[in-house]
Motif scaffolding. Structure first.
Motif, PDB file in Angstrom:
ATOM      1  N   THR A  93       0.839  -1.202   0.000  1.00  0.00           N
ATOM      2  CA  THR A  93       0.000   0.000   0.000  1.00  0.00           C
ATOM      3  C   THR A  93       0.874   1.251   0.000  1.00  0.00           C
ATOM      4  N   ASP A 177      -6.886  -2.150  -3.817  1.00  0.00           N
ATOM      5  CA  ASP A 177      -5.970  -2.596  -2.758  1.00  0.00           C
ATOM      6  C   ASP A 177      -6.650  -3.721  -1.981  1.00  0.00           C
ATOM      7  N   ASP A 178      -5.836  -4.551  -1.347  1.00  0.00           N
ATOM      8  CA  ASP A 178      -6.347  -5.702  -0.607  1.00  0.00           C
ATOM      9  C   ASP A 178      -7.344  -6.482  -1.474  1.00  0.00           C
TER      10      ASP A 178
END
Ligand SMILES: Nc1ncnc2c1ncn2[C@@H]1O[C@H](COP(=O)(O)OP(=O)(O)OP(=O)(O)O)[C@@H](O)[C@H]1O
Ligand SMILES: [Mg+2]
Length: 383
Positions: A93, A177-178
């Motif tokens: 991140t 993200d994730d």
């Protein structure tokens, strides 16, 4: 997949690296990134690391160059897909954020997978539309108008149209993200859209924990491996980078031997390095050489697992922690005083606190999947 003692009897032994990765992931999995660790600091003694206005950022030159060149290609009308992968806390991140900070002349569309929302249909797609000012209600409305099987197709088509509208003036960067926690419907919709871009100026960044890569549809990896894609894998920080990180955090120069130990102990993971530095009073650096600590949040996870592990398994893990990072089952069982050593090992493996590393010549080797697990167990034994 957890290896069981019965698997050892077979004997089927996994490669060390993959065993370590997946087991650590399962321990860290419940430590939700740096926020969770920060929350766990409450009430615990800690060194106040001098925080400069700019957070230190070390290494990652190659990864940044890859992202840079993917954006350049997208700008030139060659749509790109980049998968940024690496273990929990390794800096995915942070890397992507630094990259985005350097490139503000783009349309940014972003979403985050969330563990508890992984089953919410189109939760991630909804976020993507909202970040560019489009209410997600029409996404849901679309669900009433089409057959369920077509949902990802219609949402993907909408995404495609959106990219087409936006990329006229500036390129579009879509960040997920994730992604390991993104709902499958959204992933399919995104995949549908990516597979249909031709000359749109679009860069899709998918950020995934490597231990959870299997949750992502294969199509993404194929695109990442293809001519319009890249897979950027974040490696552990090396000793020089760890040195730079400690200095950047305002910690007075640590002796090179301590920096090396810190790198090995954390396997170059910046999340753990930061947590340990923040939690350990400066005066304790000199006593570190004998036993480096585990971050408090990590320790709590390990202790919970240890407590849930049936007694023989727990005794085996504790004996192994005293003996070192690697030992044999026979030695640890003798020290622990457990007679049913394979049963005890089975419990320890199920708890992901130990890994089996070999069974050649009738000798079963055992090891801690990560040095921090051993450190946490030792701290439990002598706090
Ligand atoms: N290159 C770096 N230099 C200095 N600090 C870093 C670097 N990369 C990450 N960090 C620090 O490490 C911590 C974890 O980073 P980050 O949240 O980016 O990891 P992640 O890979 O995204 O983890 P997760 O899989 O849990 O989302 C943060 O506190 C961040 O500031
Ligand atoms: Mg992250």
């Amino acid at each position: 997949m957890t290896m069981t003692a019965s698997a050892i009897r077979c004997p089927v032994v996994r490669g060390r690296q993959s065993a370590a990765r997946s087991t650590v992931a399962s321990v860290t999995g419940a430590v939700p990134g740096s926020t969770g660790l920060a929350a766990a600091h409450d009430g615990e003694p800690q060194l106040k690391i001098a925080r400069s206005s700019a957070e230190p950022f070390v290494g990652r030159e190659e990864a940044r160059a890859e992202l840079q060149s993917a954006l350049a290609a997208a700008r030139a009308g060659h749509p790109q897909v980049v998968i940024v992968e690496g273990q929990a806390g390794i800096g995915k991140t942070t890397l992507v954020q630094r990259f985005l900070d350097d490139h503000r002349d783009v349309h940014l569309q972003r979403a985050n997978g969330e563990q508890w929302e992984a089953l919410v249909p189109f939760g991630v797609a909804d976020q993507l539309f909202r970040t560019v000012g489009q209410a997600g209600t029409s996404v849901y409305a679309a669900r009433d108008n089409v057959l369920p099987v077509e949902e990802p197709v219609s949402v993907g088509s909408r995404l495609l149209m959106l990219w087409g509208e936006f990329e006229d003036d500036e390129p579009v960067i879509t960040v997920l993200d994730d992604a390991q926690w993104a709902d499958l419907d959204s992933l399919r919709a995104i995949l549908f859209a990516i597979r249909r871009v031709v000359a749109e100026r679009v860069l899709v960044l998918l950020v995934v924990r490597s231990e959870d890569m299997q949750r992502i549809p294969d199509g993404f990896r194929r695109l990442g491996d293809g001519p319009s894609g890249r897979i950027v894998e974040l490696e552990p920080l090396d000793v020089t980078e760890v040195q730079a990180l400690t200095e950047g955090l305002g910690v007075k120069a640590l002796p090179p031997s301590v920096v090396r130990l810190l790198q090995e102990h954390t396997e170059g993971n910046p999340l753990y390095i930061r947590a340990i530095l923040e939690e350990t009073p400066e005066g304790d650096w000199s006593t570190w050489k004998s036993a480096l600590p585990a971050p408090a949040a990590f320790r709590r996870q390990v202790h919970r697992r240890l407590e849930a592990c049936p007694l023989p398994g727990r005794q085996l893990v504790e004996a192994a922690a005293v003996l070192g990072l690697h030992t044999t089952l026979a030695t640890a069982a003798a020290v622990a005083g457990v007679s049913e050593s394979l049963t005890a090992l089975d419990w320890a493996l199920r708890s992901s606190l130990l890994a089996a590393v070999g069974s050649g010549d009738g000798v079963v080797g055992i090891e801690f999947p990560h040095p921090l697990i051993r450190a946490a167990v030792r701290q439990q034994l002598s706090p």
